[in-house]
Design a protein around this motif. Structure first.
Motif, PDB file in Angstrom:
ATOM      1  N   ASN A  65      25.116  40.685  19.487  1.00  0.00           N
ATOM      2  CA  ASN A  65      26.469  40.972  19.028  1.00  0.00           C
ATOM      3  C   ASN A  65      26.987  39.883  18.100  1.00  0.00           C
ATOM      4  O   ASN A  65      27.685  40.169  17.123  1.00  0.00           O
ATOM      5  CB  ASN A  65      27.429  41.125  20.215  1.00  0.00           C
ATOM      6  CG  ASN A  65      28.847  41.419  19.760  1.00  0.00           C
ATOM      7  OD1 ASN A  65      29.165  42.521  19.354  1.00  0.00           O
ATOM      8  ND2 ASN A  65      29.696  40.394  19.788  1.00  0.00           N
ATOM      9  N   VAL A  66      26.646  38.628  18.407  1.00  0.00           N
ATOM     10  CA  VAL A  66      27.079  37.525  17.553  1.00  0.00           C
ATOM     11  C   VAL A  66      26.456  37.658  16.167  1.00  0.00           C
ATOM     12  O   VAL A  66      27.131  37.524  15.145  1.00  0.00           O
ATOM     13  CB  VAL A  66      26.725  36.170  18.194  1.00  0.00           C
ATOM     14  CG1 VAL A  66      26.935  35.028  17.200  1.00  0.00           C
ATOM     15  CG2 VAL A  66      27.568  35.933  19.439  1.00  0.00           C
ATOM     16  N   LEU A  67      25.153  37.943  16.120  1.00  0.00           N
ATOM     17  CA  LEU A  67      24.478  38.125  14.831  1.00  0.00           C
ATOM     18  C   LEU A  67      25.049  39.330  14.078  1.00  0.00           C
ATOM     19  O   LEU A  67      25.212  39.294  12.853  1.00  0.00           O
ATOM     20  CB  LEU A  67      22.975  38.286  15.048  1.00  0.00           C
ATOM     21  CG  LEU A  67      22.247  37.025  15.551  1.00  0.00           C
ATOM     22  CD1 LEU A  67      20.808  37.357  15.924  1.00  0.00           C
ATOM     23  CD2 LEU A  67      22.289  35.919  14.504  1.00  0.00           C
ATOM     24  N   HIS A  68      25.367  40.396  14.821  1.00  0.00           N
ATOM     25  CA  HIS A  68      25.993  41.570  14.212  1.00  0.00           C
ATOM     26  C   HIS A  68      27.331  41.198  13.582  1.00  0.00           C
ATOM     27  O   HIS A  68      27.611  41.551  12.423  1.00  0.00           O
ATOM     28  CB  HIS A  68      26.180  42.653  15.280  1.00  0.00           C
ATOM     29  CG  HIS A  68      27.056  43.795  14.866  1.00  0.00           C
ATOM     30  ND1 HIS A  68      26.697  44.707  13.898  1.00  0.00           N
ATOM     31  CD2 HIS A  68      28.301  44.169  15.297  1.00  0.00           C
ATOM     32  CE1 HIS A  68      27.665  45.596  13.743  1.00  0.00           C
ATOM     33  NE2 HIS A  68      28.654  45.288  14.575  1.00  0.00           N
ATOM     34  N   PRO A 143      32.039  43.759  14.998  1.00  0.00           N
ATOM     35  CA  PRO A 143      33.018  44.801  14.703  1.00  0.00           C
ATOM     36  C   PRO A 143      32.549  46.196  15.149  1.00  0.00           C
ATOM     37  O   PRO A 143      31.383  46.550  14.998  1.00  0.00           O
ATOM     38  CB  PRO A 143      33.161  44.749  13.187  1.00  0.00           C
ATOM     39  CG  PRO A 143      32.659  43.403  12.784  1.00  0.00           C
ATOM     40  CD  PRO A 143      31.592  43.087  13.765  1.00  0.00           C
ATOM     41  N   LEU A 144      33.482  46.936  15.695  1.00  0.00           N
ATOM     42  CA  LEU A 144      33.212  48.288  16.157  1.00  0.00           C
ATOM     43  C   LEU A 144      33.268  49.291  15.015  1.00  0.00           C
ATOM     44  O   LEU A 144      32.687  50.372  15.093  1.00  0.00           O
ATOM     45  CB  LEU A 144      34.245  48.683  17.225  1.00  0.00           C
ATOM     46  CG  LEU A 144      34.447  47.708  18.391  1.00  0.00           C
ATOM     47  CD1 LEU A 144      35.582  48.187  19.282  1.00  0.00           C
ATOM     48  CD2 LEU A 144      33.166  47.526  19.185  1.00  0.00           C
ATOM     49  N   PHE A 145      33.989  48.923  13.965  1.00  0.00           N
ATOM     50  CA  PHE A 145      34.124  49.740  12.762  1.00  0.00           C
ATOM     51  C   PHE A 145      33.934  48.825  11.553  1.00  0.00           C
ATOM     52  O   PHE A 145      33.997  47.604  11.671  1.00  0.00           O
ATOM     53  CB  PHE A 145      35.499  50.415  12.716  1.00  0.00           C
ATOM     54  CG  PHE A 145      35.815  51.221  13.933  1.00  0.00           C
ATOM     55  CD1 PHE A 145      35.345  52.521  14.063  1.00  0.00           C
ATOM     56  CD2 PHE A 145      36.564  50.677  14.966  1.00  0.00           C
ATOM     57  CE1 PHE A 145      35.623  53.269  15.204  1.00  0.00           C
ATOM     58  CE2 PHE A 145      36.846  51.410  16.109  1.00  0.00           C
ATOM     59  CZ  PHE A 145      36.364  52.708  16.227  1.00  0.00           C
ATOM     60  N   LYS A 263      41.381  52.592  15.285  1.00  0.00           N
ATOM     61  CA  LYS A 263      40.087  52.115  14.779  1.00  0.00           C
ATOM     62  C   LYS A 263      40.057  50.590  14.729  1.00  0.00           C
ATOM     63  O   LYS A 263      39.576  49.973  13.768  1.00  0.00           O
ATOM     64  CB  LYS A 263      39.797  52.682  13.384  1.00  0.00           C
ATOM     65  CG  LYS A 263      39.877  54.188  13.280  1.00  0.00           C
ATOM     66  CD  LYS A 263      38.786  54.875  14.074  1.00  0.00           C
ATOM     67  CE  LYS A 263      38.820  56.377  13.880  1.00  0.00           C
ATOM     68  NZ  LYS A 263      37.828  57.097  14.693  1.00  0.00           N
ATOM     69  N   PHE A 264      40.563  49.980  15.777  1.00  0.00           N
ATOM     70  CA  PHE A 264      40.597  48.520  15.865  1.00  0.00           C
ATOM     71  C   PHE A 264      39.167  48.001  15.963  1.00  0.00           C
ATOM     72  O   PHE A 264      38.374  48.489  16.763  1.00  0.00           O
ATOM     73  CB  PHE A 264      41.408  48.110  17.096  1.00  0.00           C
ATOM     74  CG  PHE A 264      41.586  46.639  17.262  1.00  0.00           C
ATOM     75  CD1 PHE A 264      42.355  45.913  16.359  1.00  0.00           C
ATOM     76  CD2 PHE A 264      40.999  45.971  18.317  1.00  0.00           C
ATOM     77  CE1 PHE A 264      42.537  44.551  16.517  1.00  0.00           C
ATOM     78  CE2 PHE A 264      41.177  44.603  18.485  1.00  0.00           C
ATOM     79  CZ  PHE A 264      41.949  43.890  17.587  1.00  0.00           C
ATOM     80  N   SER A 291      32.209  54.892  16.225  1.00  0.00           N
ATOM     81  CA  SER A 291      32.032  53.459  16.033  1.00  0.00           C
ATOM     82  C   SER A 291      30.634  53.151  15.496  1.00  0.00           C
ATOM     83  O   SER A 291      29.669  53.865  15.767  1.00  0.00           O
ATOM     84  CB  SER A 291      32.238  52.726  17.363  1.00  0.00           C
ATOM     85  OG  SER A 291      31.819  51.380  17.275  1.00  0.00           O
ATOM     86  N   ILE A 292      30.522  52.044  14.737  1.00  0.00           N
ATOM     87  CA  ILE A 292      29.222  51.604  14.231  1.00  0.00           C
ATOM     88  C   ILE A 292      28.508  50.715  15.237  1.00  0.00           C
ATOM     89  O   ILE A 292      27.366  50.314  15.008  1.00  0.00           O
ATOM     90  CB  ILE A 292      29.373  50.824  12.903  1.00  0.00           C
ATOM     91  CG1 ILE A 292      30.182  49.537  13.117  1.00  0.00           C
ATOM     92  CG2 ILE A 292      30.003  51.702  11.833  1.00  0.00           C
ATOM     93  CD1 ILE A 292      30.216  48.618  11.912  1.00  0.00           C
TER      94      ILE A 292
END
Length: 308
Positions: A65-68, A143-145, A263-264, A291-292
């Protein structure tokens, strides 16, 4: 009466934390040791904003998640200074970080994020040459979006300091997991003086009041502050929780409408680790919102406990 009692307990904890810091200051005031500070493979681009990204992992792993998150920031147009307070970072993870960072810093785990950002200012003094500075950390998943247009949104905001969300607890302030400071702010005496005064505090209650709230109170005397997803705007479109407005943490108490209706782009890790919301419920909200962020990234991001 209940909320006044809770506020009184909070005041007492804060005073105790400050007293403990005062009486132990001589033992703990030494600057946290910097274990590593080196340049990454990415070259600085001073026409772009730089992000000081604080991270901690109990198992000294740089999570997917951090790398994302870092890669999404780079794609959005940020340079990255990665500031870790983990015990160490493996060579493999250093290589991954190097590809997206202009600098990597590993420091002793004392002082939490505000001291980490202070170290970043000291180790990467050319931050003032950049177009702006983002203070961020890994207390959120996402980020989720897409945040591809985030710099334009931040720069088009009339405020000098722009956060994702705000909070009215203690004093109206921007929440510190995402603070975008424009050029006029990062070159100001007020900004420099604030971080010069940041000390090693060990208690979250003291850090929130003295530094998270204190940042908005001090800088707000000269600069305009705003949140992209303000509490007021959220409450205008969604039912309010059964609690006073100044006891509402948008990211904690209104996480679902934030995702499904607004879309937070972020989800606080504490939703899973402290509030205990089942991951299946979160995945359902993400699927409903296109979500992405996939389940693999989400699950990997909450392996280690988070104290923020």
């Amino acid at each position: 009466m209940y909320w006044r009692f809770r506020e009184g307990v909070g005041d007492l904890k804060y005073l105790c934390a400050l007293m403990f810091h005062f009486f132990t200051k001589n033992e703990t005031c030494g600057r946290p040791r910097i274990k590593y500070s080196g340049g990454g493979s990415a070259a600085p681009d001073y026409d772009r904003p730089v992000c000081f990204f604080c991270s901690y992992d109990e198992e000294s792993v740089v999570r997917k998640n951090v790398l994302h998150y870092l890669n999404e920031l780079v794609q959005a147009g940020f340079n990255i200074v990665f500031i870790s307070s983990s015990d160490t970072i493996s060579d493999a993870d250093l290589h991954k970080l190097s590809e997206c960072c202009v600098r990597i810093i590993i420091r002793e785990n004392r002082g939490h994020d505000f001291y980490g950002w202070k170290v970043g200012l000291q180790e990467y003094a050319q931050y003032q040459a950049h177009s702006a500075l983002l203070l961020a950390n890994d207390s959120v998943l996402g980020p989720l979006f897409s945040i591809g247009n985030i710099i334009a949104r931040l720069e088009n905001d009339d405020a000098d300091i722009v956060g994702m969300t705000d909070c009215l607890h203690f004093y109206p302030h921007l929440q510190s997991y995402f603070l975008y400071c424009k050029k006029s702010v990062i070159t100001s005496d007020e900004f420099i003086d604030f971080f010069d005064r940041v000390e090693v505090l060990g208690f979250k209650a003291a850090i929130v009041r003295k530094y998270e709230v204190g940042f908005s109170r001090l800088l707000g005397q000269r600069f305009n502050l705003s949140a992209l997803y303000s509490l007021e705007s959220i409450l205008n479109r969604t039912p309010s929780p059964e609690r006073p407005k100044n006891w509402i943490d948008t990211t904690f108490h209104l996480w679902r409408p934030l995702i499904t209706e607004f879309k937070f782009p972020f989800l606080k890790k504490s939703i899973l680790t402290r509030r205990g919301v089942p991951i299946e419920e979160i995945l359902a909200a993400l699927a409903e919102s296109d979500s992405i962020c996939n389940a693999d990234i989400l699950a990997d991001g909450i392996v280690s406990p988070v104290s923020r």
